[in-house]
Motif scaffolding. Structure first.
Motif, PDB file in Angstrom:
ATOM      1  N   THR A 349       0.851  -1.188   0.000  1.00  0.00           N
ATOM      2  CA  THR A 349       0.000   0.000   0.000  1.00  0.00           C
ATOM      3  C   THR A 349       0.889   1.240   0.000  1.00  0.00           C
ATOM      4  O   THR A 349       2.038   1.200   0.461  1.00  0.00           O
ATOM      5  CB  THR A 349      -0.919   0.045   1.223  1.00  0.00           C
ATOM      6  N   LEU A 350       0.351   2.329  -0.511  1.00  0.00           N
ATOM      7  CA  LEU A 350       1.119   3.570  -0.551  1.00  0.00           C
ATOM      8  C   LEU A 350       1.529   4.016   0.848  1.00  0.00           C
ATOM      9  O   LEU A 350       2.684   4.394   1.084  1.00  0.00           O
ATOM     10  CB  LEU A 350       0.302   4.660  -1.251  1.00  0.00           C
ATOM     11  N   HIS A 351       0.597   3.965   1.790  1.00  0.00           N
ATOM     12  CA  HIS A 351       0.917   4.405   3.151  1.00  0.00           C
ATOM     13  C   HIS A 351       2.031   3.551   3.763  1.00  0.00           C
ATOM     14  O   HIS A 351       2.834   4.051   4.557  1.00  0.00           O
ATOM     15  CB  HIS A 351      -0.331   4.343   4.033  1.00  0.00           C
ATOM     16  N   ALA A 352       2.094   2.270   3.393  1.00  0.00           N
ATOM     17  CA  ALA A 352       3.094   1.370   3.966  1.00  0.00           C
ATOM     18  C   ALA A 352       4.512   1.709   3.524  1.00  0.00           C
ATOM     19  O   ALA A 352       5.475   1.380   4.226  1.00  0.00           O
ATOM     20  CB  ALA A 352       2.774  -0.079   3.591  1.00  0.00           C
ATOM     21  N   VAL A 353       4.646   2.357   2.366  1.00  0.00           N
ATOM     22  CA  VAL A 353       5.999   2.669   1.883  1.00  0.00           C
ATOM     23  C   VAL A 353       6.445   4.071   2.273  1.00  0.00           C
ATOM     24  O   VAL A 353       7.564   4.484   1.956  1.00  0.00           O
ATOM     25  CB  VAL A 353       6.089   2.496   0.349  1.00  0.00           C
ATOM     26  N   LEU A 354       5.573   4.808   2.977  1.00  0.00           N
ATOM     27  CA  LEU A 354       5.940   6.153   3.428  1.00  0.00           C
ATOM     28  C   LEU A 354       6.633   6.069   4.775  1.00  0.00           C
ATOM     29  O   LEU A 354       6.038   5.668   5.778  1.00  0.00           O
ATOM     30  CB  LEU A 354       4.684   7.029   3.540  1.00  0.00           C
ATOM     31  N   GLU A 355       7.906   6.432   4.808  1.00  0.00           N
ATOM     32  CA  GLU A 355       8.681   6.376   6.040  1.00  0.00           C
ATOM     33  C   GLU A 355       9.132   7.755   6.506  1.00  0.00           C
ATOM     34  O   GLU A 355       9.475   7.939   7.669  1.00  0.00           O
ATOM     35  CB  GLU A 355       9.902   5.480   5.847  1.00  0.00           C
ATOM     36  N   LYS A 356       9.174   8.712   5.608  1.00  0.00           N
ATOM     37  CA  LYS A 356       9.538  10.091   5.928  1.00  0.00           C
ATOM     38  C   LYS A 356       8.907  10.992   4.868  1.00  0.00           C
ATOM     39  O   LYS A 356       8.238  10.494   3.952  1.00  0.00           O
ATOM     40  CB  LYS A 356      11.052  10.256   5.988  1.00  0.00           C
ATOM     41  N   ILE A 409      16.141   2.963 -16.546  1.00  0.00           N
ATOM     42  CA  ILE A 409      16.208   4.391 -16.215  1.00  0.00           C
ATOM     43  C   ILE A 409      16.376   4.664 -14.724  1.00  0.00           C
ATOM     44  O   ILE A 409      16.733   5.782 -14.346  1.00  0.00           O
ATOM     45  CB  ILE A 409      14.953   5.129 -16.715  1.00  0.00           C
ATOM     46  N   SER A 410      16.138   3.672 -13.872  1.00  0.00           N
ATOM     47  CA  SER A 410      16.151   3.914 -12.428  1.00  0.00           C
ATOM     48  C   SER A 410      17.479   3.490 -11.804  1.00  0.00           C
ATOM     49  O   SER A 410      18.061   2.475 -12.173  1.00  0.00           O
ATOM     50  CB  SER A 410      15.001   3.162 -11.749  1.00  0.00           C
ATOM     51  N   THR A 411      17.931   4.289 -10.846  1.00  0.00           N
ATOM     52  CA  THR A 411      19.144   3.940 -10.098  1.00  0.00           C
ATOM     53  C   THR A 411      18.798   3.271  -8.777  1.00  0.00           C
ATOM     54  O   THR A 411      19.688   2.811  -8.070  1.00  0.00           O
ATOM     55  CB  THR A 411      19.971   5.209  -9.824  1.00  0.00           C
ATOM     56  N   ASP A 412      17.527   3.209  -8.436  1.00  0.00           N
ATOM     57  CA  ASP A 412      17.093   2.607  -7.177  1.00  0.00           C
ATOM     58  C   ASP A 412      15.764   1.888  -7.405  1.00  0.00           C
ATOM     59  O   ASP A 412      14.696   2.491  -7.332  1.00  0.00           O
ATOM     60  CB  ASP A 412      16.933   3.678  -6.099  1.00  0.00           C
ATOM     61  N   ASN A 413      15.838   0.593  -7.660  1.00  0.00           N
ATOM     62  CA  ASN A 413      14.631  -0.178  -7.963  1.00  0.00           C
ATOM     63  C   ASN A 413      13.664  -0.273  -6.791  1.00  0.00           C
ATOM     64  O   ASN A 413      12.486  -0.587  -6.972  1.00  0.00           O
ATOM     65  CB  ASN A 413      15.008  -1.581  -8.424  1.00  0.00           C
ATOM     66  N   LYS A 414      14.143   0.005  -5.583  1.00  0.00           N
ATOM     67  CA  LYS A 414      13.278  -0.076  -4.412  1.00  0.00           C
ATOM     68  C   LYS A 414      12.285   1.085  -4.344  1.00  0.00           C
ATOM     69  O   LYS A 414      11.364   1.060  -3.527  1.00  0.00           O
ATOM     70  CB  LYS A 414      14.114  -0.112  -3.138  1.00  0.00           C
ATOM     71  N   THR A 415      12.479   2.086  -5.183  1.00  0.00           N
ATOM     72  CA  THR A 415      11.575   3.240  -5.165  1.00  0.00           C
ATOM     73  C   THR A 415      10.688   3.279  -6.403  1.00  0.00           C
ATOM     74  O   THR A 415      10.044   4.295  -6.671  1.00  0.00           O
ATOM     75  CB  THR A 415      12.368   4.553  -5.064  1.00  0.00           C
ATOM     76  N   GLU A 416      10.650   2.183  -7.162  1.00  0.00           N
ATOM     77  CA  GLU A 416       9.831   2.114  -8.375  1.00  0.00           C
ATOM     78  C   GLU A 416       8.582   1.270  -8.110  1.00  0.00           C
ATOM     79  O   GLU A 416       8.680   0.130  -7.651  1.00  0.00           O
ATOM     80  CB  GLU A 416      10.626   1.493  -9.527  1.00  0.00           C
ATOM     81  N   TYR A 417       7.421   1.848  -8.417  1.00  0.00           N
ATOM     82  CA  TYR A 417       6.153   1.138  -8.222  1.00  0.00           C
ATOM     83  C   TYR A 417       5.242   1.372  -9.420  1.00  0.00           C
ATOM     84  O   TYR A 417       5.407   2.332 -10.184  1.00  0.00           O
ATOM     85  CB  TYR A 417       5.445   1.626  -6.954  1.00  0.00           C
ATOM     86  N   ASN A 443       3.352  10.968   7.432  1.00  0.00           N
ATOM     87  CA  ASN A 443       2.047  10.389   7.763  1.00  0.00           C
ATOM     88  C   ASN A 443       1.085  10.369   6.576  1.00  0.00           C
ATOM     89  O   ASN A 443      -0.059   9.963   6.725  1.00  0.00           O
ATOM     90  CB  ASN A 443       1.423  11.166   8.924  1.00  0.00           C
ATOM     91  N   GLY A 444       1.549  10.825   5.442  1.00  0.00           N
ATOM     92  CA  GLY A 444       0.707  10.827   4.263  1.00  0.00           C
ATOM     93  C   GLY A 444      -0.138  12.073   4.093  1.00  0.00           C
ATOM     94  O   GLY A 444      -0.967  12.140   3.178  1.00  0.00           O
ATOM     95  N   LYS A 445       0.079  13.081   4.947  1.00  0.00           N
ATOM     96  CA  LYS A 445      -0.671  14.327   4.790  1.00  0.00           C
ATOM     97  C   LYS A 445      -0.097  15.119   3.606  1.00  0.00           C
ATOM     98  O   LYS A 445       1.112  15.317   3.505  1.00  0.00           O
ATOM     99  CB  LYS A 445      -0.609  15.159   6.061  1.00  0.00           C
ATOM    100  N   ILE A 446      -0.983  15.568   2.743  1.00  0.00           N
ATOM    101  CA  ILE A 446      -0.548  16.273   1.530  1.00  0.00           C
ATOM    102  C   ILE A 446      -0.023  17.658   1.886  1.00  0.00           C
ATOM    103  O   ILE A 446      -0.684  18.453   2.540  1.00  0.00           O
ATOM    104  CB  ILE A 446      -1.719  16.395   0.533  1.00  0.00           C
ATOM    105  N   LYS A 447       1.209  17.915   1.428  1.00  0.00           N
ATOM    106  CA  LYS A 447       1.813  19.237   1.601  1.00  0.00           C
ATOM    107  C   LYS A 447       1.667  20.065   0.326  1.00  0.00           C
ATOM    108  O   LYS A 447       1.535  21.282   0.375  1.00  0.00           O
ATOM    109  CB  LYS A 447       3.288  19.093   1.964  1.00  0.00           C
ATOM    110  N   ASN A 448       1.719  19.396  -0.814  1.00  0.00           N
ATOM    111  CA  ASN A 448       1.571  20.080  -2.099  1.00  0.00           C
ATOM    112  C   ASN A 448       1.110  19.062  -3.138  1.00  0.00           C
ATOM    113  O   ASN A 448       1.707  17.995  -3.258  1.00  0.00           O
ATOM    114  CB  ASN A 448       2.890  20.719  -2.528  1.00  0.00           C
TER     115      ASN A 448
END
Length: 462
Positions: A349-356, A409-417, A443-448
């Motif tokens: 889930t999107l929320h699960a991959v948000l750590e900062k 194209i990606s240098t970090d496959n862990k950030t590709e979804y 926490n997933g709160k939209i800043k922009n």
């Protein structure tokens, strides 16, 4: 696989036998096999209107018959889609593998030759699209030479087709000619747009007069081509460039701002003769703005302009709904927790991959220029802003194609979804056009929700 091939062979034999005995086929047939299906249905369209939804059988086969089919361009969709051409009494057999949808697509049966020609042209032009970003840096003269080379190759391909024993209709020949013509026109306009985005506001005055001669040949109401991708995409990009000429003295070129959207819709309203095409282009222009803004006042103003220009009530209702959803995706709200798939085909889930605090940028492989640009920008920003994570989310259907491009194209496959439930996710995230960037806290709160990672001012937002 064996059963699928046997099914096609039997159908082909049936259609061939009917014609060998001198009988004209009764009705038009469409049948086929979907390898590795990603759903249970195949949807058929004509002029963007659904004509039937076909359910796959236990062997992933489908079939359709119509005794009064109109000659012209049709579309079949199974997550991805492709257009094909039908004459009355054709018996088209379609074979496609969803892992490599376009590359695997083959036609056989009565009427196959013309559709295999269209697919050859389509795939050739896909390769050209991938080369365009490098060509955009050329001078107008050298860019024209590249296009001339492509045009010569297409001319030879069509000449070879015309020397075969297959007889094609006048309407089909017009489709092929218009397809090739408007692809060339499109690439001219994309060259102009690329220079405008680089800040060269006077590029349309700087190119040789002959470079823009195609603008004198535009058919602003081609009913035969109105649902064809090359014609529609050309018209959309043409209006981007001519709209800028109307406001260049008061604003810079930005396809996502209010000034551009409002000016573009006015040009579409005044110039486009075909009502269905005009409504389609107006819809696209409204979406381009609404999907990238959080300015409720201007969004409402643009909607009112769109409503006064469009004669399609379904489109008006759709854009009103998107306006309502746009208002909800504003700073302070929690971003919807959509399902994602990573490169190992694992669901998260999107929320699960948000750590900062995280910059979430979306991309599609339909635009090689965009996906290369956003990944390059993200890679640079990761170094400068370690307090942020940067997540790339693809908004396409084809898992294998997405994975192949991501690995290059990606240098970090862990950030590709990739979005798992595409239609649902696009709806809640307002991603009808997926070139979008959203910044959230841990926490997933939209800043922009209206920034663009490629904008020069993006770092000011961070």
């Amino acid at each position: 696989m064996y059963k699928s091939l046997l099914f096609l062979i039997c159908l082909f034999g049936l259609f061939s036998c009917n014609n060998k005995v001198g009988k004209k086929a009764n009705g038009t047939y469409i049948a086929g096999v979907i390898e590795n299906p990603r759903g249970n249905n195949v949807v058929l369209y004509h002029n963007d209107i659904v004509i039937d939804t076909l359910t796959l059988d236990d062997n992933n086969r489908f079939s359709y018959r119509n005794d009064s089919l109109i000659e012209g361009l049709y579309t079949f969709r199974h997550r991805e889609y492709q257009r094909f051409y039908l004459n009355k009494n054709d018996s088209i057999l379609i074979h496609v593998n969803t892992i490599d949808f376009d590359e695997s697509l083959r036609y056989s049966g009565i009427g196959a030759e013309k559709n295999n020609l269209l697919m050859k042209i389509f795939l050739d032009n896909e390769k050209v699209q991938e080369r365009l970003p490098n060509w955009f840096t050329l001078s107008p003269k050298n860019y024209q030479k590249k296009l001339d080379s492509v045009n010569n190759a297409h001319s030879k391909l069509c000449a070879k087709f015309s020397t075969t024993t297959y007889h094609s209709s006048t309407a089909f020949n017009q489709i092929v000619k218009a397809n090739l013509t408007y692809d060339m026109f499109l690439w001219k306009e994309l060259y102009i747009s690329a220079n405008l985005m680089r800040g060269n506001a006077d590029i349309q005055e700087q190119v040789p007069v002959s470079f823009l001669n195609h603008r004198k040949e535009i058919d602003f109401g081609n009913d035969l081509m109105r649902s064809h991708y090359s014609y529609y995409r050309f018209m959309d990009n043409y209006y981007n460039n001519v709209a800028f000429n109307k406001y260049k003295n008061v604003d810079s070129f930005n396809r996502k701002n209010f000034t551009h959207a409002s000016s573009k819709m006015l040009e579409i309203k005044n110039l486009t003769h075909n009502e269905a095409l005009r409504n389609k282009l107006l819809r696209r222009s409204a979406l381009d703005y609404l999907l990238h803004t959080t300015d409720v006042k201007k969004a409402t103003q643009l909607f009112n302009q769109f409503k006064s220009f469009s004669s399609n009530q379904a489109n008006i209702n759709e854009i009103r709904n998107i306006l309502d959803r746009t208002i909800k995706i504003i700073p302070g709200n929690i971003i919807p927790d959509v399902q994602l798939v990573n490169l190992d085909n694992e669901t998260k889930t999107l929320h699960a991959v948000l750590e900062k605090p995280t910059v979430i940028y979306f991309w599609t492989y339909e635009s090689a220029v965009h996906y290369k640009e956003v990944h390059d920008k993200a890679n640079n920003l990761k170094i400068k802003y370690p307090a942020y994570d940067f997540i790339a989310i693809n908004a396409d259907d084809n898992f294998r194609k997405w994975r192949r491009i991501s690995n290059t194209i990606s240098t970090d496959n862990k950030t590709e979804y990739q979005l798992d439930n595409l239609q649902s996710a696009k709806s809640v995230l307002i991603l009808d056009i997926p070139e979008k960037t959203i910044i959230v806290d841990q926490n997933g709160k939209i800043k922009n929700a209206s920034a663009a990672i490629t904008d020069l001012s993006f770092e000011d937002v961070l």
